[in-house]
Design a protein around this motif. Structure first.
Motif, PDB file in Angstrom:
ATOM      1  N   UNK A 247       0.913  -1.247  -0.038  1.00 15.46           N
ATOM      2  CA  UNK A 247       0.014   0.112  -0.007  1.00 15.46           C
ATOM      3  C   UNK A 247       0.906   1.431   0.223  1.00 15.46           C
ATOM      4  N   UNK A 248       0.405   2.372  -0.619  1.00 15.63           N
ATOM      5  CA  UNK A 248       0.999   3.657  -0.574  1.00 15.63           C
ATOM      6  C   UNK A 248       0.192   4.518  -0.148  1.00 15.63           C
ATOM      7  N   UNK A 249       0.400   5.293   0.859  1.00 11.34           N
ATOM      8  CA  UNK A 249      -0.235   6.370   1.269  1.00 11.34           C
ATOM      9  C   UNK A 249       0.102   7.826   0.963  1.00 11.34           C
ATOM     10  N   UNK A 278      -4.004   4.782  -1.059  1.00 12.52           N
ATOM     11  CA  UNK A 278      -4.832   5.555  -0.401  1.00 12.52           C
ATOM     12  C   UNK A 278      -4.517   7.002  -0.260  1.00 12.52           C
ATOM     13  N   UNK A 279      -4.752   7.933  -0.984  1.00 13.18           N
ATOM     14  CA  UNK A 279      -4.771   9.161  -1.065  1.00 13.18           C
ATOM     15  C   UNK A 279      -5.562  10.017   0.246  1.00 13.18           C
ATOM     16  N   UNK A 280      -4.963  10.919   0.861  1.00 14.99           N
ATOM     17  CA  UNK A 280      -5.659  11.736   1.655  1.00 14.99           C
ATOM     18  C   UNK A 280      -5.459  13.079   1.491  1.00 14.99           C
ATOM     19  N   UNK A 281      -6.597  14.021   1.068  1.00 14.48           N
ATOM     20  CA  UNK A 281      -6.456  15.557   1.035  1.00 14.48           C
ATOM     21  C   UNK A 281      -6.421  16.149   2.382  1.00 14.48           C
ATOM     22  N   UNK A 295      -0.739   2.307   9.462  1.00 19.95           N
ATOM     23  CA  UNK A 295      -0.372   1.095  10.602  1.00 19.95           C
ATOM     24  C   UNK A 295       0.436   0.231   9.461  1.00 19.95           C
ATOM     25  N   UNK A 296       0.062  -0.228   8.264  1.00 18.10           N
ATOM     26  CA  UNK A 296       0.463  -1.215   7.476  1.00 18.10           C
ATOM     27  C   UNK A 296       1.236  -0.756   6.321  1.00 18.10           C
ATOM     28  N   UNK A 297       1.008   0.578   5.847  1.00 19.49           N
ATOM     29  CA  UNK A 297       1.613   0.578   4.491  1.00 19.49           C
ATOM     30  C   UNK A 297       3.050   0.553   4.226  1.00 19.49           C
ATOM     31  N   UNK A 298       3.350   0.236   3.164  1.00 17.57           N
ATOM     32  CA  UNK A 298       4.916   0.016   2.994  1.00 17.57           C
ATOM     33  C   UNK A 298       5.453   1.241   2.760  1.00 17.57           C
TER      34      UNK A 298
END
Ligand code: FEO
Length: 394
Positions: A247-249, A278-281, A295-298
């Protein structure tokens, strides 16, 4: 919640706070929270395990009245933070015979925070027991879940672990027990991300420490009680492990749209490579949801324009938060647009000393993204893909 007997002679007497919106004035509470207090009635002595936030003290006293409690011998204080300890002074005034049972460190914190006189304390050690007659409390020091003084209490005869913040969740429901396990694990993950993640190493040790107990029920001080404790223990073990997911945040913001175009392009490029994004504005982001994603994203990629020679203050705020919660992120990068220069990347790197991640070359563009910029974003996506493959997570 009305009083509930959770096991013979052990009662839930805590309070629901359905409409609380923020915890510590940072963390959003989409489902409110609870302050769980438990009454353990032994054949000879009665103990109250933790109290409630002073906002809800009347609920606790109504619950004790409903049970016709006329004597409390011990108030076990597992954690000095006021959402559990704040009503101790009032309990002591209403039940003057009661003593506060806690560890030395917690005693010190309680005396710093609350008007509790020193002669009211009974100080116990790690592993010490307290006999209530037909029930025995064993104290298990579990530092850093959430503060250094935090401890759990194990009722030997009933095999219940009262765990305070450990395994907690900010969730209010009509049932004191977990009824929708999937939902509560999600809520517990949010709680873990916001409160516990900075202390992963300590939590790992505390999970090992409680493993020697035969636990049939975990009763935390926030959220519902686990009748199948193995599930929450298992997910905690995963969260504190070194394992990361594919995952990429992308926490990002954009002032005039250039950085947003880059983020959108990178999101598609990563999805094309079978990577979860998982993009977050960050302007409107739920900080709790972002923390959960961490918590988990690489990999984490910050998307920010350069303003006042550095990253946008909204991204600085999020980078500071990400650094504070110490995620196990393996790779970090930065993308964004600038007008004439600045030190955006260096400033962001400097904000992340606790994130022990490999830095992947950033992609910055002067002004609006062009074909060359999109090519570099493809290269960044390829780089992330190869890094994830090296970790065997894709
Ligand atoms: Fe629920 Fe750290 O207090």
């Amino acid at each position: 919640m009305a009083v509930k007997e959770i096991k013979k002679d052990i009662y839930y007497v805590g309070a629901l706070h359905w409409d609380r919106e923020l915890f510590d004035e940072i963390v959003p509470l989409p489902d409110g929270t609870t302050y769980n207090s438990y009454l353990v009635k032994g054949s000879e002595k009665t103990a109250l395990i933790d109290t409630v936030d002073p906002d809800k003290e009347q609920v606790l006293f109504n619950n004790l009245k409903q049970l016709n409690v006329d004597r409390i011998d011990y108030v076990v204080s597992q954690h000095a933070e006021q959402d559990h300890s704040g009503t101790i002074p009032k309990v002591l005034s209403m039940f003057p015979e009661a003593k506060v049972v806690t560890n030395q460190k917690c005693k010190g914190f309680l005396m710093d925070l609350l008007p509790v006189p020193e002669d009211k304390f009974i100080v116990i050690d790690d592993g010490e027991t307290l006999n209530l007659g037909d029930k025995t409390l064993e104290f298990v020091f579990t530092p850093w879940v959430h503060w250094p003084e935090t401890m759990c209490t194990y009722v030997k005869e009933d095999k219940i672990l009262f765990s305070c913040d450990f395994f907690g969740s900010h969730f209010t429901g009509s049932n004191p027990f977990v009824t929708d396990e999937e939902k509560i694990i999600e809520e517990a993950k949010r709680y873990y991300a916001e409160i516990m993640m900075p202390f992963q190493v300590f939590i790992r040790k505390n999970l090992d420490k409680i493993a020697k107990f035969d636990i049939k029920m975990i009763a935390p001080s926030h959220g519902p009680i686990y009748e199948k404790p193995e599930t929450i223990i298992k997910v905690y073990r995963d969260w504190v492990s070194d394992n990361v997911t594919n995952e990429v945040v992308i926490p990002y913001m954009s002032m005039h749209g250039s950085t947003e175009k880059m983020v959108n392009y990178l999101v598609d490029a990563l999805i094309d490579r079978n990577i979860v994004v998982k993009p977050f504005n960050v302007i409107n982001a739920d900080v709790g949801a972002l923390a959960m994603a961490l918590v988990d994203a690489a990999t984490v990629v910050f998307g920010t324009p350069t303003v006042l020679t550095g990253p946008h203050p909204a991204i600085v705020n999020i980078a500071y938060f990400a650094n504070a919660v110490r995620p196990k992120t393996k790779f970090v990068s930065v993308i964004g647009s600038y007008g004439w220069g600045g030190k955006t990347v260096d400033i962001l790197k400097g904000l992340l000393p606790n994130v022990k991640a490999e830095f992947i070359d950033p992609v910055l563009v002067k002004g609006d993204p062009d074909e060359e910029c999109y090519k570099k974003l493809d290269e960044l996506a390829n780089k992330i893909l190869s890094k994830h493959k090296e970790l065997n997570i894709i």
